[in-house]
Every structure is written in structure tokens, then in C-alpha cells.
Design an enzyme around this catalytic site. Structure first.
Site, PDB file in Angstrom:
ATOM      1  N   ASP A  11      -5.858  28.267  56.706  1.00  0.00           N
ATOM      2  CA  ASP A  11      -6.947  29.046  55.755  1.00  0.00           C
ATOM      3  C   ASP A  11      -8.298  27.958  55.640  1.00  0.00           C
ATOM      4  OD1 ASP A  11      -4.922  30.635  55.550  1.00  0.00           O
ATOM      5  OD2 ASP A  11      -4.844  30.478  53.439  1.00  0.00           O
ATOM      6  N   ASP A  26      -4.691  31.663  60.275  1.00  0.00           N
ATOM      7  CA  ASP A  26      -5.435  32.469  59.513  1.00  0.00           C
ATOM      8  C   ASP A  26      -6.522  31.781  59.091  1.00  0.00           C
ATOM      9  OD1 ASP A  26      -3.231  34.210  59.985  1.00  0.00           O
ATOM     10  OD2 ASP A  26      -2.205  33.790  57.952  1.00  0.00           O
ATOM     11  N   GLN A  57      -1.490  26.237  53.007  1.00  0.00           N
ATOM     12  CA  GLN A  57      -2.853  26.506  52.764  1.00  0.00           C
ATOM     13  C   GLN A  57      -3.767  25.408  52.101  1.00  0.00           C
ATOM     14  OE1 GLN A  57      -0.155  28.080  51.672  1.00  0.00           O
ATOM     15  NE2 GLN A  57      -0.025  30.289  51.995  1.00  0.00           N
ATOM     16  N   TRP A  85      -3.852  40.833  56.863  1.00  0.00           N
ATOM     17  CA  TRP A  85      -3.647  40.514  55.469  1.00  0.00           C
ATOM     18  C   TRP A  85      -3.394  41.695  54.592  1.00  0.00           C
ATOM     19  CZ3 TRP A  85      -6.661  37.074  51.762  1.00  0.00           C
ATOM     20  CH2 TRP A  85      -5.761  36.549  50.722  1.00  0.00           C
ATOM     21  N   ARG A 107      -4.410  39.194  62.371  1.00  0.00           N
ATOM     22  CA  ARG A 107      -3.395  39.946  61.883  1.00  0.00           C
ATOM     23  C   ARG A 107      -3.713  40.432  60.431  1.00  0.00           C
ATOM     24  NH1 ARG A 107       1.452  35.837  60.167  1.00  0.00           N
ATOM     25  NH2 ARG A 107       0.225  34.297  58.884  1.00  0.00           N
TER      26      ARG A 107
END
Length: 340
Positions: free
Chosen positions: A165, A196, A142, A255, A253
């Protein structure tokens, strides 16, 4: 010939009116600050320009950023008034830093995902144009380029560069009051990443943007939309592209259980998996998350093979997904004014 008292009084009145108009114009005009690495501006760093703005200013401050690479970690505090950062061109105006979640702080603890951001936006009424924002740490987990936690935030012609991220629309993620708004508008922007790379609890509209899944990409979005919010992430007339492997990337998706993500009239390339969406190994989230598309086009638009718990919107349902309706809120925010 002598002037009558009427014309004398009228002349005085008009002079006073002109003076008042000029005074008000001066008071409401944008304050201008120039940042230039060559020393020819007011400041050589962006953070110093932000720090120079008085707290709770009633005027908008425009910070002009001259071309260059600005290696800075920047915080826009919530105490600042309306701010616009305007670069010359996203190709030659870059704000970059290399923090990442597992990097240690002075106490030997991980700085965490939130702490990894290059740019933190806690203030309301923030706008950026013609700038690239980068987390340059590479594939180290991340690593956030931009974090938004304020309200009424807009970006135009900007680039968001990173891997996992990249763009954190944090919003009310860690607040007890999940009803606190955090609205974001992106126009003609480029956002890239791997996992993500657009995530968080904020409400966001992406209009005519390029969403680019880099090699090894897996998930585009990871929304954590609060249950109370009608909208999460909405992509309108966007190009969902990338150089990841064919059929390797999910549209999103959850979180958090009530994640909401919708694609309207988007072009999807072959990187998108036929099933489209993933439940993050949370079967219960299939009942609470809202994932939908309307008129998806391209080789990645396979509505027949989409997971059964996702939605294909009707024309009537899709009419609700306009930028104005999504972002208006209780204060009827006109996001177009931010971009002027």
C-alpha cells in the site's frame, strides 16, 4: 520646449499602467518559503512551512526543501491554496515516517491504513518535484507513503518508497458523493512496493514512470474506481520492472467492483504472470471491472495467456487514453501548468 498636454497625459497614463502591472505581478507571484534542517531557511520542518501558509491563499506557495532526511508525518489541509513542494534531488531529499495500519493509537486501537500515511494531501492544486516519500516501517502490512484526496495533484521526478500500500490514491473512497474528482498526474516517477502498492478510487495517469515490484511482490494495483468514473489508473510508456520472482506478480486486482486499470505502450518484465489479472476471488467483478492493455512489450507481455475477461485495446480505443483526455474533467485542467 514645452510638452503638449497630450504627451503629459500619455506619460501619466503609462506610469499608472506600469504601477498597476507591477502591483498585479507582485500579487500573483509565487510566495517562497525555504525549509532547511541546518536552520538556514525559514523553517526546519516541512509541516511548519505548510502551517505558515494562510488559508484560502490566492497565490501559489512554493516550498523549497533543501537536501536532508525529514522524519515527519505531514498533512496538507484542504484549506490551503495552491502549493508546490520542490526538493533538490530525490536521491538526497527524503520525507519519511514509520507508521503502519496495525500500530496502536492512544486509545489502543489500530490507526488503520489511512492513518498510516507519511504524507496526507487533502488540498487541491498540489504539486511535488524532486522528492522521495517513504514509509519506512518495513514489511508489517499496510503502510502508506503518500495519500491523495484532493484534486489536480501532480508529481514530477519523485520516488515513492514502501512495501504494501505504498501509494494510496484515496479520492472519493469514503465519500457519499463518488462524483467528486480526484485527479493525479505522475511524470518520470519511481514507485515501488509489494502488495497493492498503487491503490484507491482516484483517477491517475502515470507517464514514463518506473513501477518496481520488490521481492515477494504479488499485486501492483488495487483500484476501487467509482462506477461513475470513465478512467481509473492509466500507465503510459512506463517500465514495469522489479526483482520479484518470475511470473509472480499480477498487473492488478479489483478492490471494488468497477475497478479500471489500463497499460498503454508499457514494457513489462518477466515478473508479470502470463494471466495478467486477478479477480480477488470475486467472480462477479469480472463483469464490472475494466482491465486492458495496448501494445505491451517485453517478456511479461503475453496477451495470448491473459484472462479472458481482460481486454486488448484497438488503436482507435487506445487514442482515448491520452493524459489530456483522461485528466481534463469539467474544468479542462491543464496538468502541465502545475509542473511549471
Amino acid at each position: 520646449m514645452k510638452s503638449s498636454p497630450f504627451f503629459k497625459n500619455l506619460k501619466v497614463f503609462l506610469m499608472i499602467l506600469a504601477a498597476i502591472f507591477n502591483f498585479l505581478s507582485f500579487k500573483t507571484a509565487d510566495r517562497l518559503i525555504v525549509v532547511s534542517k541546518d536552520g538556514k531557511g525559514n523553517f526546519t520542518t516541512i509541516q511548519k512551512a505548510v502551517d505558515a501558509i494562510e488559508n484560502n491563499s490566492s497565490r501559489r506557495t512554493k516550498i523549497i526543501i533543501k537536501k536532508g532526511i525529514y522524519e515527519e508525518k505531514i498533512i496538507i489541509p484542504e484549506t490551503k491554496g495552491e502549493i508546490i513542494l520542490e526538493g533538490e534531488n530525490p536521491e538526497n531529499t527524503l520525507i519519511t515516517f514509520n507508521d503502519f495500519a496495525s500500530k496502536k493509537n492512544q486509545e489502543g486501537k489500530d490507526i488503520g491504513t489511512t492513518g498510516s500515511a507519511t504524507l496526507f494531501i487533502y488540498a487541491d492544486d498540489f504539486t511535488a518535484k524532486n522528492i522521495s516519500f517513504e514509509n519506512s516501517s518495513g514489511k508489517v502490512g499496510q503502510a502508506v507513503a503518500v495519500l491523495t484526496a484532493g484534486d489536480r495533484i501532480a508529481f514530477e521526478n519523485c520516488r515513492f518508497l514502501g512495501n504494501q500500500d505504498t501509494l494510496y490514491l484515496k479520492g472519493a473512497q469514503d465519500l457519499e458523493d463518488k462524483t467528486q474528482p480526484s485527479r493525479n498526474y505522475f511524470k518520470n516517477c519511481y514507485i515501488e512496493g509489494t502488495t497493492d502498492y498503487i491503490f484507491g478510487a482516484g483517477t491517475a495517469v502515470f507517464e514514463t514512470c518506473m513501477i518496481y515490484s520488490k521481492e515477494t511482490a504479488s499485486y501492483i494495483t488495487a483500484a476501487s474506481t467509482p462506477k461513475e468514473n470513465s478512467f481509473g489508473f492509466v500507465f503510459i510508456n512506463c517500465n514495469i520492472a522489479g526483482n520479484a520472482k518470475e511470473h509472480s506478480v499480477y498487473l492488478g486486482r479489483p478492490w471494488r467492483p468497477f475497478a479500471k486499470t489500463v497499460y498503454i505502450n508499457c514494457m513489462l518484465n518477466s515478473t508479470i504472470k502470463p494471466e495478467g489479472w486477478h479477480n480477488w476471488n470475486k467472480p462477479d467483478a469480472e463483469k464490472t471491472a475494466f482491465y486492458a492493455e495496448y501494445h505491451s512489450k517485453g517478456p511479461g507481455a503475453n496477451h495470448v495467456s491473459r484472462v479472458s475477461w481482460s481486454h486488448q485495446l484497438t488503436q482507435t480505443e487506445a487514442k482515448e487514453y491520452t493524459p489530456g483526455n483522461i485528466l481534463k474533467g469539467k474544468d479542462n485542467w491543464n496538468f502541465k501548468k502545475n509542473l511549471k
